[in-house]
Each structure stands twice: as C-alpha cells, then as structure tokens.
Design an enzyme around this catalytic site. Structure first.
Site, PDB file in Angstrom:
ATOM      1  N   THR A  14      46.279  55.879  49.898  1.00  0.00           N
ATOM      2  CA  THR A  14      46.388  54.491  49.437  1.00  0.00           C
ATOM      3  C   THR A  14      45.547  53.592  50.317  1.00  0.00           C
ATOM      4  O   THR A  14      45.314  53.902  51.488  1.00  0.00           O
ATOM      5  CB  THR A  14      47.849  53.983  49.461  1.00  0.00           C
ATOM      6  OG1 THR A  14      47.900  52.680  48.872  1.00  0.00           O
ATOM      7  CG2 THR A  14      48.411  53.886  50.869  1.00  0.00           C
ATOM      8  N   LYS A  19      52.396  49.256  50.439  1.00  0.00           N
ATOM      9  CA  LYS A  19      52.937  50.507  49.882  1.00  0.00           C
ATOM     10  C   LYS A  19      53.173  51.515  51.004  1.00  0.00           C
ATOM     11  O   LYS A  19      54.211  52.164  51.060  1.00  0.00           O
ATOM     12  CB  LYS A  19      51.931  51.140  48.917  1.00  0.00           C
ATOM     13  CG  LYS A  19      51.847  50.560  47.557  1.00  0.00           C
ATOM     14  CD  LYS A  19      50.900  51.501  46.794  1.00  0.00           C
ATOM     15  CE  LYS A  19      50.604  51.064  45.417  1.00  0.00           C
ATOM     16  NZ  LYS A  19      49.679  52.009  44.766  1.00  0.00           N
ATOM     17  N   ASP A  76      50.880  55.452  42.057  1.00  0.00           N
ATOM     18  CA  ASP A  76      50.278  54.470  41.164  1.00  0.00           C
ATOM     19  C   ASP A  76      51.426  53.709  40.530  1.00  0.00           C
ATOM     20  O   ASP A  76      52.382  54.296  40.023  1.00  0.00           O
ATOM     21  CB  ASP A  76      49.391  55.109  40.095  1.00  0.00           C
ATOM     22  CG  ASP A  76      48.437  54.072  39.524  1.00  0.00           C
ATOM     23  OD1 ASP A  76      47.615  53.530  40.305  1.00  0.00           O
ATOM     24  OD2 ASP A  76      48.512  53.764  38.323  1.00  0.00           O
ATOM     25  N   SER A  77      51.339  52.405  40.616  1.00  0.00           N
ATOM     26  CA  SER A  77      52.488  51.610  40.193  1.00  0.00           C
ATOM     27  C   SER A  77      52.030  50.344  39.504  1.00  0.00           C
ATOM     28  O   SER A  77      50.849  49.999  39.515  1.00  0.00           O
ATOM     29  CB  SER A  77      53.359  51.286  41.415  1.00  0.00           C
ATOM     30  OG  SER A  77      52.556  50.875  42.508  1.00  0.00           O
ATOM     31  N   GLY A 156      52.488  41.510  46.193  1.00  0.00           N
ATOM     32  CA  GLY A 156      52.177  41.553  44.757  1.00  0.00           C
ATOM     33  C   GLY A 156      53.074  40.654  43.920  1.00  0.00           C
ATOM     34  O   GLY A 156      53.176  39.442  44.161  1.00  0.00           O
ATOM     35  N   HIS A 181      61.453  50.771  42.237  1.00  0.00           N
ATOM     36  CA  HIS A 181      60.756  51.852  41.522  1.00  0.00           C
ATOM     37  C   HIS A 181      60.212  52.891  42.505  1.00  0.00           C
ATOM     38  O   HIS A 181      60.285  54.084  42.285  1.00  0.00           O
ATOM     39  CB  HIS A 181      59.624  51.245  40.687  1.00  0.00           C
ATOM     40  CG  HIS A 181      58.739  50.293  41.448  1.00  0.00           C
ATOM     41  ND1 HIS A 181      59.235  49.301  42.260  1.00  0.00           N
ATOM     42  CD2 HIS A 181      57.393  50.202  41.559  1.00  0.00           C
ATOM     43  CE1 HIS A 181      58.234  48.652  42.822  1.00  0.00           C
ATOM     44  NE2 HIS A 181      57.105  49.166  42.402  1.00  0.00           N
TER      45      HIS A 181
HETATM   46  P1  ITT Z   1      46.213  51.935  45.977  1.00  0.00           P
HETATM   47  O1  ITT Z   1      45.674  52.245  44.604  1.00  0.00           O
HETATM   48  O2  ITT Z   1      45.165  52.042  47.035  1.00  0.00           O
HETATM   49  O3  ITT Z   1      47.451  52.709  46.307  1.00  0.00           O
HETATM   50  P2  ITT Z   1      46.752  49.375  44.763  1.00  0.00           P
HETATM   51  O4  ITT Z   1      47.374  48.103  45.236  1.00  0.00           O
HETATM   52  O5  ITT Z   1      45.406  49.271  44.088  1.00  0.00           O
HETATM   53  O6  ITT Z   1      46.672  50.382  46.010  1.00  0.00           O
HETATM   54  P3  ITT Z   1      47.863  50.335  42.274  1.00  0.00           P
HETATM   55  O7  ITT Z   1      46.523  50.608  41.702  1.00  0.00           O
HETATM   56  O8  ITT Z   1      48.953  51.340  42.084  1.00  0.00           O
HETATM   57  O9  ITT Z   1      47.768  50.103  43.838  1.00  0.00           O
HETATM   58  O10 ITT Z   1      48.341  48.926  41.733  1.00  0.00           O
HETATM   59  C1  ITT Z   1      49.630  48.542  41.888  1.00  0.00           C
HETATM   60  C2  ITT Z   1      49.755  47.045  41.773  1.00  0.00           C
HETATM   61  O11 ITT Z   1      51.006  46.771  41.133  1.00  0.00           O
HETATM   62  C3  ITT Z   1      49.819  46.402  43.149  1.00  0.00           C
HETATM   63  O12 ITT Z   1      48.553  45.982  43.610  1.00  0.00           O
HETATM   64  C4  ITT Z   1      50.778  45.249  42.920  1.00  0.00           C
HETATM   65  O13 ITT Z   1      50.080  44.154  42.382  1.00  0.00           O
HETATM   66  C5  ITT Z   1      51.702  45.802  41.836  1.00  0.00           C
HETATM   67  N1  ITT Z   1      52.909  46.427  42.462  1.00  0.00           N
HETATM   68  C6  ITT Z   1      53.200  47.743  42.578  1.00  0.00           C
HETATM   69  N2  ITT Z   1      54.345  47.928  43.247  1.00  0.00           N
HETATM   70  C7  ITT Z   1      54.778  46.706  43.589  1.00  0.00           C
HETATM   71  C8  ITT Z   1      55.898  46.242  44.302  1.00  0.00           C
HETATM   72  O14 ITT Z   1      56.781  47.061  44.861  1.00  0.00           O
HETATM   73  N3  ITT Z   1      56.031  44.920  44.452  1.00  0.00           N
HETATM   74  C9  ITT Z   1      55.135  44.054  43.942  1.00  0.00           C
HETATM   75  N4  ITT Z   1      54.055  44.411  43.265  1.00  0.00           N
HETATM   76  C10 ITT Z   1      53.862  45.733  43.082  1.00  0.00           C
END
Ligand code: ITT
Length: 199
Positions: A14, A19, A76-77, A156, A181
C-alpha cells in the site's frame, strides 16, 4: 497440542499510510508483524486498472510479491453509496482531489433525504502466500452518509460516514478497528491464516 501459526510476518502492499496504521493496530495484538512495502524494499505503485475491488487488490499484492517473494497482503477498499448505484466504489480514491472527496459527495447528495443516504464501506484483501498462492477475504461496514463533515480522526470519507450517531472520524481508531470493513476483512484473514497456514 496447540497449533502454531506459521505466518507471523507479512508485507502490506500500500501507499496509504492510514491503511497501514490501521492494519498494524489490528494485526500486531494478534502476533502478526506488518512490514510496509518500503521496509520490504518494494516501492511499487501499479496501475489499479481492475474493474472490481478483488482485481485491484490482487494487482497491488502481486506487484509487491513479485519483488519480495514473501507473504503479502493488499487492501482495496471504497465507499459504495446506494442512491448513487454503488459509486464511488472502486473509484473512491480517484473520485475527487485528495482532501475534497467528502465535500464532493456531500454536494452530490445535497437533495437526498436521510432515509435514502445508506452506504457501505467495502474492503477486499488479496493475500498471497510465500508460494505465490492467492486468497481473497472481504469485509463490509454499513452506515449512512451524513449532512456535514464531523470529527477529525481517521482519513478519507470517515468524517461523513455515520455509524449510528457518530461519524467514523468522531470515534477513536480503537472503536473503528472493532467494526470497520477493514477490521472485518482482517478477522477473516486471521481465520484463514489459522486454518491454512498452521503446523
Ligand atoms: P493503496 O491503493 O496504495 O492501498 P489507496 O488510498 O489508493 O491506497 P484504494 O485504491 O483502495 O487505496 O482506495 C481506497 C479509498 O477509499 C481511500 O483512498 C479512501 O478514500 C477510501 N477509504 C477506504 N477505506 C476507508 C476508510 O476506512 N475510511 C475512509 N475512507 C476510506
């Protein structure tokens, strides 16, 4: 005889430090050390061009696994809002410039009444073991999109994700880590590790 878990260390693929922090907070009390991809010497940032959470989680985990050849997980979230047909979903990170995602969503939902503001956070984890075998686990957390940003914890979309009376940014990370989640997906990962990777 007590079963002994073979995996006590994994690398998290990541670039999101929040995260990484949450995953460490959840897994370290369970005896699993989490190395960042940088600590493991694999600073990748692959194109997340999959069409769903699973595909993107695997793309991230595989990009780091190919370098380190150690157990790797990637998360991925995203946030899926019912009245938007599940958007922003896999596009959650790219929905708006960083720091403006909450405002954009609040604006999109400005005419939507409380009863129709239901949403869920989704987290899919790809776990690749030392031999390159992949497993998916996932978790969800249901709530509602609030009408304003509340609280300053988390990251986020946390300030607008209402879990009962409070937003995810108003509760402590300890409380979030019991119900989120990510916590649900990590519980499933821990079960998987116990079932499949024990002596
Ligand atoms: P990596 O891919 O490098 O792990 P990323 O931030 O780009 O980091 P994702 O592509 O999985 O990760 O996007 C997830 C987005 O969803 C993240 O940037 C947040 O905006 C949102 N998100 C996920 N989990 C969250 C949480 O627990 N609380 C708030 N927002 C969350």
């Amino acid at each position: 005889m007590m079963k002994k878990m073979k995996i006590d260390k994994l690398v998290m693929a990541t670039n999101n430090k929040n995260k990484l922090r949450e995953v460490r907070e959840i897994l370290s009390p369970l005896g699993i050390e989490v190395l960042s991809q940088r600590e493991a010497g694999a600073d990748t940032n692959p194109d997340e061009n999959g069409s769903n959470f699973s595909e993107n989680a695997y793309i991230k985990a595989k990009s780091v696994y190919d370098i380190v050849k150690l157990p790797v997980m990637a998360d991925d979230s995203g946030l899926c809002v019912d009245c938007l047909g599940g958007k922003p979903g896999v596009y959650s990170a790219r929905y708006a410039p960083e720091g403006q995602e909450c405002e954009k969503l609040l604006d999109e939902l400005k005419d939507i009444p409380e009863s129709e503001r239901t949403a869920k956070f989704v987290c899919v984890i790809s776990f690749i073991d030392e031999n390159g075998e992949n497993n998916f686990v996932s978790g969800e957390c249901h709530g509602k999109i609030g009408f304003e940003k509340r609280g300053s914890n988390g990251f986020g979309y946390d300030p607008i994700f209402m879990y009962g009376e409070k937003s995810f940014a108003e509760i402590s990370s300890e409380e979030k880590n019991k119900v989120s989640h990510r916590a649900e997906a990590l519980k499933a990962l821990y079960r998987l590790l116990n079932e499949r990777y024990c002596d």
